[in-house]
Design a protein around this motif. Sequence first.
Motif, PDB file in Angstrom:
ATOM      1  N   VAL A 149       0.871  -1.177   0.000  1.00 47.95           N
ATOM      2  CA  VAL A 149       0.000   0.000   0.000  1.00 47.95           C
ATOM      3  C   VAL A 149       0.901   1.218   0.000  1.00 47.95           C
ATOM      4  CG1 VAL A 149      -1.726   1.313   1.264  1.00 47.95           C
ATOM      5  CG2 VAL A 149      -1.860  -1.182   1.220  1.00 47.95           C
ATOM      6  N   VAL A 150       0.653   2.158  -0.890  1.00 45.63           N
ATOM      7  CA  VAL A 150       1.480   3.352  -1.014  1.00 45.63           C
ATOM      8  C   VAL A 150       0.770   4.513  -0.347  1.00 45.63           C
ATOM      9  CG1 VAL A 150       2.621   4.949  -2.594  1.00 45.63           C
ATOM     10  CG2 VAL A 150       2.465   2.512  -3.174  1.00 45.63           C
ATOM     11  N   GLY A 151       1.451   5.196   0.515  1.00 44.65           N
ATOM     12  CA  GLY A 151       0.900   6.389   1.169  1.00 44.65           C
ATOM     13  C   GLY A 151       1.858   7.552   1.044  1.00 44.65           C
ATOM     14  N   TYR A 152       1.339   8.744   0.871  1.00 40.67           N
ATOM     15  CA  TYR A 152       2.158   9.944   0.722  1.00 40.67           C
ATOM     16  C   TYR A 152       1.915  10.851   1.930  1.00 40.67           C
ATOM     17  CZ  TYR A 152       2.663   8.324  -4.076  1.00 40.67           C
ATOM     18  OH  TYR A 152       2.929   7.573  -5.180  1.00 40.67           O
ATOM     19  N   VAL A 153       2.989  11.194   2.632  1.00 37.14           N
ATOM     20  CA  VAL A 153       2.905  12.023   3.830  1.00 37.14           C
ATOM     21  C   VAL A 153       3.900  13.165   3.683  1.00 37.14           C
ATOM     22  CG1 VAL A 153       3.148  12.081   6.333  1.00 37.14           C
ATOM     23  CG2 VAL A 153       2.285  10.011   5.223  1.00 37.14           C
ATOM     24  N   PRO A 154       3.480  14.416   3.893  1.00 36.49           N
ATOM     25  CA  PRO A 154       4.413  15.548   3.803  1.00 36.49           C
ATOM     26  C   PRO A 154       5.549  15.410   4.814  1.00 36.49           C
ATOM     27  CG  PRO A 154       2.143  16.308   3.814  1.00 36.49           C
ATOM     28  CD  PRO A 154       2.097  14.850   4.138  1.00 36.49           C
ATOM     29  N   ARG A 155       6.725  15.881   4.433  1.00 39.37           N
ATOM     30  CA  ARG A 155       7.894  15.740   5.298  1.00 39.37           C
ATOM     31  C   ARG A 155       7.718  16.456   6.635  1.00 39.37           C
ATOM     32  NH1 ARG A 155      13.192  16.478   1.311  1.00 39.37           N
ATOM     33  NH2 ARG A 155      12.804  14.599   0.026  1.00 39.37           N
ATOM     34  N   ASP A 156       6.972  17.549   6.638  1.00 39.95           N
ATOM     35  CA  ASP A 156       6.837  18.332   7.866  1.00 39.95           C
ATOM     36  C   ASP A 156       5.600  17.956   8.669  1.00 39.95           C
ATOM     37  OD1 ASP A 156       5.004  19.212   6.058  1.00 39.95           O
ATOM     38  OD2 ASP A 156       5.453  21.352   6.265  1.00 39.95           O
ATOM     39  N   SER A 157       5.011  16.781   8.392  1.00 39.96           N
ATOM     40  CA  SER A 157       3.790  16.396   9.096  1.00 39.96           C
ATOM     41  C   SER A 157       4.061  16.038  10.549  1.00 39.96           C
ATOM     42  CB  SER A 157       3.128  15.206   8.392  1.00 39.96           C
ATOM     43  OG  SER A 157       2.725  15.561   7.091  1.00 39.96           O
ATOM     44  N   PHE A 158       5.231  15.448  10.845  1.00 38.59           N
ATOM     45  CA  PHE A 158       5.518  14.970  12.200  1.00 38.59           C
ATOM     46  C   PHE A 158       6.921  15.396  12.603  1.00 38.59           C
ATOM     47  CE2 PHE A 158       2.897  11.851   9.933  1.00 38.59           C
ATOM     48  CZ  PHE A 158       1.720  11.931  10.683  1.00 38.59           C
ATOM     49  N   THR A 159       7.096  15.623  13.874  1.00 36.47           N
ATOM     50  CA  THR A 159       8.405  15.976  14.415  1.00 36.47           C
ATOM     51  C   THR A 159       9.019  14.835  15.215  1.00 36.47           C
ATOM     52  OG1 THR A 159       7.355  16.936  16.366  1.00 36.47           O
ATOM     53  CG2 THR A 159       7.810  18.423  14.512  1.00 36.47           C
ATOM     54  N   GLU A 160       8.268  13.737  15.389  1.00 38.79           N
ATOM     55  CA  GLU A 160       8.762  12.577  16.104  1.00 38.79           C
ATOM     56  C   GLU A 160       8.108  11.327  15.519  1.00 38.79           C
ATOM     57  OE1 GLU A 160       5.585  12.861  19.808  1.00 38.79           O
ATOM     58  OE2 GLU A 160       7.686  13.370  20.127  1.00 38.79           O
ATOM     59  N   ASP A 161       8.592  10.150  15.939  1.00 36.96           N
ATOM     60  CA  ASP A 161       8.036   8.895  15.433  1.00 36.96           C
ATOM     61  C   ASP A 161       6.553   8.819  15.753  1.00 36.96           C
ATOM     62  OD1 ASP A 161      10.503   8.256  14.551  1.00 36.96           O
ATOM     63  OD2 ASP A 161      10.976   6.859  16.164  1.00 36.96           O
ATOM     64  N   THR A 162       5.756   8.567  14.714  1.00 31.37           N
ATOM     65  CA  THR A 162       4.300   8.541  14.873  1.00 31.37           C
ATOM     66  C   THR A 162       3.735   7.364  14.094  1.00 31.37           C
ATOM     67  OG1 THR A 162       4.248  10.965  15.033  1.00 31.37           O
ATOM     68  CG2 THR A 162       2.148   9.839  14.577  1.00 31.37           C
ATOM     69  N   GLN A 163       2.827   6.642  14.703  1.00 35.72           N
ATOM     70  CA  GLN A 163       2.156   5.546  14.024  1.00 35.72           C
ATOM     71  C   GLN A 163       0.971   6.083  13.248  1.00 35.72           C
ATOM     72  OE1 GLN A 163       1.219   2.139  16.432  1.00 35.72           O
ATOM     73  NE2 GLN A 163      -0.369   1.422  15.032  1.00 35.72           N
ATOM     74  N   ILE A 164       0.876   5.698  11.969  1.00 36.99           N
ATOM     75  CA  ILE A 164      -0.197   6.156  11.096  1.00 36.99           C
ATOM     76  C   ILE A 164      -1.156   5.007  10.852  1.00 36.99           C
ATOM     77  CG2 ILE A 164      -0.768   7.126   8.841  1.00 36.99           C
ATOM     78  CD1 ILE A 164       2.017   8.323   8.758  1.00 36.99           C
ATOM     79  N   ASN A 165      -2.422   5.220  11.153  1.00 35.16           N
ATOM     80  CA  ASN A 165      -3.449   4.209  10.922  1.00 35.16           C
ATOM     81  C   ASN A 165      -4.393   4.682   9.823  1.00 35.16           C
ATOM     82  OD1 ASN A 165      -2.518   2.576  13.110  1.00 35.16           O
ATOM     83  ND2 ASN A 165      -3.569   3.955  14.534  1.00 35.16           N
TER      84      ASN A 165
END
Length: 234
Positions: A149-165
């Motif tokens: 599954v391919v997902g696109y997330v902006p580079r500045d979305s998170f400042t630390e490790d985050t789980q994406i559901n």
Amino acid sequence: MNLYLLKYNNYYNRIVKKFNTLAEYLVTPYYNNDVVENVNFNPNDGVDTEQIINSNGKFDYCILADGNNIISRWFILECKRERNGQYRLSLRRDLVVDNYNEIISSPCFIEKATVTNSDPAIFNNENMGFNQIKTSETPIKDETNSAWVVGYVPRDSFTEDTQINATANLKDTADITVDNLTNWDMYQYTTTPFKGDYNSNVDFIGYTNAQHISNGFISEIENVVFGFGVDDAP
């Protein structure tokens, strides 16, 4: 002193084999009564030397002994014929066996060795590569037969490790569902020519999107049916 000739341990085997007494060496299949008695043996530098013998046996090891006391052990690297019945032996000292007790009690650097399962050295990286044989396969594909599954997330979305559901609805996503291809409303056009108002036979149909301009406004029209192909006009 006597020099006992044996078929015991080839130098290129790189195997440490050791008996403590001479009698343990002088048994079958190592020893076949080949001995040079009262030998004039010159140990040279104590590591490499040569010895002339009057025997044509095939040997790979010899022991220099004074009575039952072992003086030194030697690998036979080469047996070169000098004349009929006489051979020149090239000897290399079995230094590990002759100095075994001193070696195992001394600190040393070991590159390769066998350790027990409880030894932490078992986790050392030895930088060795091996051929891998595939023995099984477990596909992780979903009902779409896609393995990812391919997902696109902006580079500045998170400042630390985050789980994406995320959730995806894969059920009933088809525009048209039929039990059999012959039940499709357009199936007739896949087997017989399509008749258009332009008085020509069309062999295939397709779908596309189109734009309609009215009073300066542009509107999108989806799934416009069109026919294409070449045939004789009726």
